[in-house]
Design a protein around this motif. Sequence first.
Motif, PDB file in Angstrom:
ATOM      1  N   HIS A   1      -4.280   9.140  -2.499  1.00  0.00           N
ATOM      2  CA  HIS A   1      -2.634   9.453  -3.312  1.00  0.00           C
ATOM      3  C   HIS A   1      -2.952  10.368  -4.678  1.00  0.00           C
ATOM      4  O   HIS A   1      -2.041  10.646  -4.995  1.00  0.00           O
ATOM      5  CB  HIS A   1      -2.065   7.987  -3.672  1.00  0.00           C
ATOM      6  CG  HIS A   1      -2.955   7.226  -4.741  1.00  0.00           C
ATOM      7  ND1 HIS A   1      -3.717   7.866  -5.746  1.00  0.00           N
ATOM      8  CD2 HIS A   1      -3.047   6.151  -4.787  1.00  0.00           C
ATOM      9  CE1 HIS A   1      -4.286   7.240  -6.464  1.00  0.00           C
ATOM     10  NE2 HIS A   1      -4.439   5.523  -6.410  1.00  0.00           N
TER      11      HIS A   1
ATOM     12  N   LEU B   1       0.871  -1.192   0.105  1.00  0.00           N
ATOM     13  CA  LEU B   1      -0.106   0.219   0.484  1.00  0.00           C
ATOM     14  C   LEU B   1       0.657   0.712  -0.385  1.00  0.00           C
ATOM     15  O   LEU B   1       0.813   2.061  -0.941  1.00  0.00           O
ATOM     16  CB  LEU B   1      -1.086   0.297   1.374  1.00  0.00           C
ATOM     17  CG  LEU B   1      -2.633  -1.081   1.512  1.00  0.00           C
ATOM     18  CD1 LEU B   1      -3.333  -0.489   2.610  1.00  0.00           C
ATOM     19  CD2 LEU B   1      -2.754  -0.433  -0.101  1.00  0.00           C
TER      20      LEU B   1
ATOM     21  N   PHE C   1       0.497   3.604  -3.328  1.00  0.00           N
ATOM     22  CA  PHE C   1       0.633   5.616  -2.559  1.00  0.00           C
ATOM     23  C   PHE C   1       1.431   6.015  -2.808  1.00  0.00           C
ATOM     24  O   PHE C   1       1.001   7.149  -4.489  1.00  0.00           O
ATOM     25  CB  PHE C   1      -0.434   5.164  -0.928  1.00  0.00           C
ATOM     26  CG  PHE C   1      -0.819   6.823  -0.631  1.00  0.00           C
ATOM     27  CD1 PHE C   1      -1.915   6.837  -0.439  1.00  0.00           C
ATOM     28  CD2 PHE C   1       0.472   7.473  -0.860  1.00  0.00           C
ATOM     29  CE1 PHE C   1      -2.503   8.184  -0.241  1.00  0.00           C
ATOM     30  CE2 PHE C   1      -0.093   9.138  -0.081  1.00  0.00           C
ATOM     31  CZ  PHE C   1      -1.275   9.048   0.275  1.00  0.00           C
TER      32      PHE C   1
ATOM     33  N   TRP D   1      -6.565   4.666   0.531  1.00  0.00           N
ATOM     34  CA  TRP D   1      -5.259   4.410  -1.160  1.00  0.00           C
ATOM     35  C   TRP D   1      -5.684   5.346  -1.540  1.00  0.00           C
ATOM     36  O   TRP D   1      -4.751   6.136  -2.198  1.00  0.00           O
ATOM     37  CB  TRP D   1      -5.255   3.142  -1.333  1.00  0.00           C
ATOM     38  CG  TRP D   1      -3.884   2.627  -2.175  1.00  0.00           C
ATOM     39  CD1 TRP D   1      -2.683   2.637  -1.685  1.00  0.00           C
ATOM     40  CD2 TRP D   1      -4.833   2.681  -3.647  1.00  0.00           C
ATOM     41  NE1 TRP D   1      -2.453   1.927  -3.049  1.00  0.00           N
ATOM     42  CE2 TRP D   1      -3.042   2.083  -4.565  1.00  0.00           C
ATOM     43  CE3 TRP D   1      -5.682   2.395  -3.987  1.00  0.00           C
ATOM     44  CZ2 TRP D   1      -3.044   2.175  -5.909  1.00  0.00           C
ATOM     45  CZ3 TRP D   1      -5.303   2.396  -5.923  1.00  0.00           C
ATOM     46  CH2 TRP D   1      -3.923   1.602  -6.327  1.00  0.00           C
ATOM     47  N   SER D   2      -6.563   5.907  -2.152  1.00  0.00           N
ATOM     48  CA  SER D   2      -7.209   5.836  -3.421  1.00  0.00           C
ATOM     49  C   SER D   2      -7.316   7.408  -3.602  1.00  0.00           C
ATOM     50  O   SER D   2      -6.384   8.883  -3.911  1.00  0.00           O
ATOM     51  CB  SER D   2      -8.137   6.586  -3.966  1.00  0.00           C
ATOM     52  OG  SER D   2      -9.155   7.327  -3.455  1.00  0.00           O
TER      53      SER D   2
ATOM     54  N   THR E   1     -10.962   2.935  -8.570  1.00  0.00           N
ATOM     55  CA  THR E   1     -10.069   2.396  -7.717  1.00  0.00           C
ATOM     56  C   THR E   1     -11.231   0.796  -7.058  1.00  0.00           C
ATOM     57  O   THR E   1     -10.837  -0.820  -8.266  1.00  0.00           O
ATOM     58  CB  THR E   1      -9.856   2.538  -5.852  1.00  0.00           C
ATOM     59  OG1 THR E   1     -10.806   3.559  -5.364  1.00  0.00           O
ATOM     60  CG2 THR E   1      -8.761   3.519  -6.578  1.00  0.00           C
TER      61      THR E   1
ATOM     62  N   SER F   1       1.321   8.644  -6.339  1.00  0.00           N
ATOM     63  CA  SER F   1       1.018  10.046  -5.702  1.00  0.00           C
ATOM     64  C   SER F   1       2.432  11.019  -6.797  1.00  0.00           C
ATOM     65  O   SER F   1       1.669  11.739  -6.818  1.00  0.00           O
ATOM     66  CB  SER F   1       1.719  10.690  -3.912  1.00  0.00           C
ATOM     67  OG  SER F   1       0.446  10.120  -4.018  1.00  0.00           O
TER      68      SER F   1
END
Length: 525
Positions: free
Chosen positions: A211, A39, A43, A208-209, A431, A47
């Motif tokens: 990012h 993760l 990430f 997580w999204s 996602t 990013s």
Amino acid sequence: MMQLKTLTLDPPPLPPGITFFPGLKPPHKTLNFHQFLALLLTFAAYSSFHASRKPPSIVKSVLGPEIQTLNTTIHATAAGSDYDPFQFSQNPVGNATGWAPFNGRRGPHRLGELDLAFLLAYSVGMYLAGHIGDSFDLRLFLTIGMLGSGFLVIFFGLGYFLDVHSFAFFVIVQILCGLFQSIGWPCVVAVVGNWFGKKKRGLIMGVWSSHTSAGNIIGSIVASSVLGFGWGWCFVLPGTFIIVVAVFVYLFLVVSPDNLGFEFPEKEVEMSVEAVALVDSEKSELGEEGLVGSGDEGASVAIGFLEAWRLPGVAPYAFSLFFSKLVAYTFLYWLPFYLRHTAIAGVHVSHRTAGILSTVFDIGGVTGGILAGFISDLIEAQAVSSLLFLLLSIPTLIFYRIYGSVSMLLNISLMFISGLLVNGPYSLITTAVATDLGTQSVIKGNSRALATVSAIIDGTGSVGAAIGPLLAGYISTRGWNSVFFMLIMSILLAGLLLIHLVKNEIKGKLNEGKWLWLMVIVHWI
């Protein structure tokens, strides 16, 4: 009966960093540790991709012509009218108020065309990258995409230091950069899908999204901070950042728990509600063995592009994302420009302030992605959650256009809420939804379809992302009310494309004996 060719591939080698540090292998490190590591690395990777995409929006107001509004009054601005004619100053090459070839009357058009070059190449590359990612070492493929993106972003910034004024130069660099950047998304989604099962996937993916918004914030702050030293630095630093992150991805990213001998965290893959409604018709068309055909469930199968399009739910979510991402990327590429040339409480903010202020939209996006994921897990209905956010975003954008200029506090508040509602369904679809559709049991949990499905959904969305900024570049010269009208109509169309999925989700919940309160409300109405 249609069958796909089964590709039996050897598992990819462990990353050099994992091999060099035996303490990172089982049993020294648990499954939870490596899930967190996957993760964290994905990430950081995505990013950095988004941080490197942000500079073009930050430098727009510097590259483009100086736009001065006439007869600016607080009351007229608060009313949201398009009263103000635009004055474009014809500036000499490369001075403080513009950079040829973007500083003429057609400057906003060319800036929009530059966005189109990047995003169109990105969307085309997405379809190709997704299919390649299903049959290639994801770690190496992701590293290649990051390194290529980083060097090309830096190369774009060299246009400042080398005093380049050729439009073709900037377009070619953006096209190549778009192709390399398209590698990122299918790879990171496939890796996360390998490490996590369906349980609480909406919330995990929602966190997580973020990012995307985190990368936008990093890119905005970094680019805005060095803008005073020359716009080229706005590209050099984010480009260097993505190269550094690429090194860590290459050294430590493990693409699947199988590579370390772990059991997949969730063997039983649940079908989405849409898949339950359509699986029988799929079997009747393709045979009892579904899209994958015969063979072991754990076999490595690269699903075909057209077959992936026929998976239940893929097409409507993909086209809904087309319009949703159109809106999100219009804000991504034009919000700093809009803030720079729209008086807030009668005052026009500086280039640097406009760039930093635009991060409020992305901060709202972080909250929206998490909230959308949490709600989708809570009610177990992704289409309903997405539609709810889309419908609420329509009045919010209207309020932001009309009242966002009244005061800085009101502008920030409405911008935050707009970011929350616009990015919520965008994050959820790209996602959790993409991952669920790519592992539904109509394809027997075939994880190798994951990159292809996620690439189709996000690739289709990226076509909309390419069109939105281009249209904004042309329409903005006629007034911002027209731009906001385009955004609102796009959101409405995104919602309409989800209606069939929403009906199926509601029907499925009622058949399961859930959401009985909805039947009471409908009966009462």
